[in-house]
Design a protein around this motif. Structure first.
Motif, mmCIF file in Angstrom:
data_model
loop_
_atom_site.group_PDB
_atom_site.id
_atom_site.type_symbol
_atom_site.label_atom_id
_atom_site.label_comp_id
_atom_site.label_asym_id
_atom_site.label_seq_id
_atom_site.Cartn_x
_atom_site.Cartn_y
_atom_site.Cartn_z
ATOM 1 N N PHE A 1 -0.227 18.462 14.601
ATOM 2 C CA PHE A 1 0.904 17.678 14.119
ATOM 3 C C PHE A 1 1.055 16.396 14.926
ATOM 4 N N VAL A 2 0.992 16.515 16.248
ATOM 5 C CA VAL A 2 1.129 15.339 17.110
ATOM 6 C C VAL A 2 0.012 14.337 16.821
ATOM 7 N N LEU A 3 -1.216 14.827 16.746
ATOM 8 C CA LEU A 3 -2.359 13.929 16.507
ATOM 9 C C LEU A 3 -2.362 13.351 15.097
ATOM 10 N N SER A 4 -1.693 14.013 14.163
ATOM 11 C CA SER A 4 -1.648 13.512 12.772
ATOM 12 C C SER A 4 -0.842 12.230 12.660
ATOM 13 N N LYS A 5 -0.081 11.876 13.677
ATOM 14 C CA LYS A 5 0.709 10.644 13.632
ATOM 15 C C LYS A 5 -0.201 9.413 13.602
ATOM 16 N N PHE A 6 -1.437 9.553 14.082
ATOM 17 C CA PHE A 6 -2.378 8.425 14.035
ATOM 18 C C PHE A 6 -2.870 8.159 12.610
ATOM 19 N N PRO A 7 -3.452 9.131 11.908
ATOM 20 C CA PRO A 7 -3.859 8.835 10.528
ATOM 21 C C PRO A 7 -2.690 8.491 9.618
ATOM 22 N N GLU A 8 -1.494 8.984 9.933
ATOM 23 C CA GLU A 8 -0.340 8.650 9.097
ATOM 24 C C GLU A 8 -0.013 7.162 9.128
ATOM 25 N N LEU A 9 -0.502 6.443 10.126
ATOM 26 C CA LEU A 9 -0.303 4.996 10.155
ATOM 27 C C LEU A 9 -0.926 4.327 8.925
ATOM 28 N N PHE A 10 -1.939 4.978 8.357
ATOM 29 C CA PHE A 10 -2.614 4.398 7.193
ATOM 30 C C PHE A 10 -1.741 4.415 5.940
ATOM 31 N N ASP A 11 -0.600 5.100 5.978
ATOM 32 C CA ASP A 11 0.337 5.024 4.854
ATOM 33 C C ASP A 11 0.677 3.570 4.537
ATOM 34 N N THR A 12 0.806 2.777 5.592
ATOM 35 C CA THR A 12 1.208 1.379 5.440
ATOM 36 C C THR A 12 0.124 0.554 4.775
ATOM 37 N N LEU A 13 -1.125 0.954 4.933
ATOM 38 C CA LEU A 13 -2.228 0.234 4.290
ATOM 39 C C LEU A 13 -2.017 0.156 2.783
ATOM 40 N N PHE A 14 -1.561 1.250 2.201
ATOM 41 C CA PHE A 14 -1.362 1.266 0.745
ATOM 42 C C PHE A 14 -0.235 0.323 0.323
ATOM 43 N N ILE A 15 0.780 0.199 1.147
ATOM 44 C CA ILE A 15 1.861 -0.745 0.843
ATOM 45 C C ILE A 15 1.339 -2.168 0.907
ATOM 46 N N VAL A 16 0.529 -2.456 1.926
ATOM 47 C CA VAL A 16 0.004 -3.809 2.112
ATOM 48 C C VAL A 16 -0.956 -4.191 0.986
ATOM 49 N N VAL A 17 -1.926 -3.325 0.662
ATOM 50 C CA VAL A 17 -2.917 -3.699 -0.361
ATOM 51 C C VAL A 17 -2.321 -3.714 -1.770
ATOM 52 N N HIS A 18 -1.233 -2.967 -1.981
ATOM 53 C CA HIS A 18 -0.559 -3.009 -3.284
ATOM 54 C C HIS A 18 0.517 -4.091 -3.339
ATOM 55 N N LYS A 19 0.699 -4.814 -2.210
ATOM 56 C CA LYS A 19 1.673 -5.905 -2.099
ATOM 57 C C LYS A 19 3.085 -5.439 -2.446
ATOM 58 N N LYS A 20 3.421 -4.246 -1.987
ATOM 59 C CA LYS A 20 4.774 -3.712 -2.163
ATOM 60 C C LYS A 20 5.642 -4.173 -0.992
ATOM 61 N N PRO A 21 6.959 -4.165 -1.177
ATOM 62 C CA PRO A 21 7.834 -4.556 -0.055
ATOM 63 C C PRO A 21 7.678 -3.579 1.120
ATOM 64 N N LEU A 22 7.553 -4.127 2.298
ATOM 65 C CA LEU A 22 7.417 -3.316 3.510
ATOM 66 C C LEU A 22 8.719 -3.421 4.294
ATOM 67 N N ILE A 23 9.530 -2.372 4.226
ATOM 68 C CA ILE A 23 10.823 -2.412 4.895
ATOM 69 C C ILE A 23 10.676 -2.084 6.380
ATOM 70 N N PHE A 24 11.627 -2.558 7.146
ATOM 71 C CA PHE A 24 11.635 -2.351 8.598
ATOM 72 C C PHE A 24 11.571 -0.865 8.949
ATOM 73 N N LEU A 25 12.351 -0.051 8.248
ATOM 74 C CA LEU A 25 12.427 1.370 8.569
ATOM 75 C C LEU A 25 11.060 2.055 8.467
ATOM 76 N N HIS A 26 10.213 1.601 7.531
ATOM 77 C CA HIS A 26 8.900 2.229 7.332
ATOM 78 C C HIS A 26 8.048 2.112 8.586
ATOM 79 N N TRP A 27 7.800 0.877 9.031
ATOM 80 C CA TRP A 27 6.903 0.726 10.175
ATOM 81 C C TRP A 27 7.579 1.102 11.490
#
Length: 198
Positions: free
Chosen positions: A146-172
């Motif tokens: 669970f602790v180590l999974s926090k690293f790959p979970e950073l890639f959630d943001t990649l999908f927001i960026v490549v889809h050009k969706k709004p990236l809110i402060f709370l997300h990152w």
């Protein structure tokens, strides 16, 4: 109830010892019906080598967060003049994988959490050695994952960026603070980390 008294009431075959010499009760052995669902690699897992590496490498999560923020800024700048990508299937597979991992992790850690809360005192749960309470053996494996999974979970943001969706402060902000908190509480062996992360 002291930890040693609890272990004294557990069958000897269910007592494990991790690489630091800490004795713990293997959850999959204490409850054999549930234990039938565990894979051999989960039972009596020794988390010490990864824990020591994490304790000796405090800059890894900090550098990961710096690279994450720089990647967000660079990705948003790159896509500001380009059309969004359509990675819907990849996103669906990614979310399914994370969801499956979370369900398995919850199935493995929630029974241990319930057992600890109903077996040990509040003081034991908040102050005793987490390696003996939940950090070793089968539950220890899933807490570590669970602790180590926090690293790959950073890639959630990649999908927001490549889809050009709004990236809110709370997300990152959430991704950064959870990664730092989980690494720190695990590396410093904070007993209350289990109940706050589960």
């Amino acid at each position: 109830m002291a930890m040693s008294n609890v272990i004294a009431n557990i069958p000897l075959k269910c007592i494990g010892e991790n690489g630091m010499g800490t004795k713990y009760a293997e959850f999959s052995c204490i409850f054999p019906t549930l234990g039938k669902t565990y894979m051999p690699f989960e039972k009596y897992y020794d988390p010490v080598s990864v824990l020591k590496y994490m304790q000796e490498s405090p800059m890894i999560p900090i550098w990961a967060c710096i690279i994450y923020v720089v990647g967000i800024m660079a990705g948003r700048a790159y896509f500001s003049k380009r059309d969004p990508l359509s990675w819907r299937r990849v996103l669906a597979a990614w979310n399914f994988g994370l969801s499956l991992f979370s369900w398995i992790g919850a199935f493995r850690t929630a029974p241990q959490l319930y057992y600890n809360l109903t077996t040990y005192t509040l003081r034991d749960n908040l102050c005793d050695d987490p390696a003996a309470l939940y950090g070793s053996g089968s539950t220890g494996l899933w807490v570590q994952l669970f602790v180590l999974s926090k690293f790959p979970e950073l890639f959630d943001t990649l999908f927001i960026v490549v889809h050009k969706k709004p990236l809110i402060f709370l997300h990152w902000y959430h991704h950064i603070t959870v990664l730092l908190y989980c690494w720190h509480s695990y590396a410093t062996t904070s007993p209350s980390g289990f109940s706050s992360s589960s």
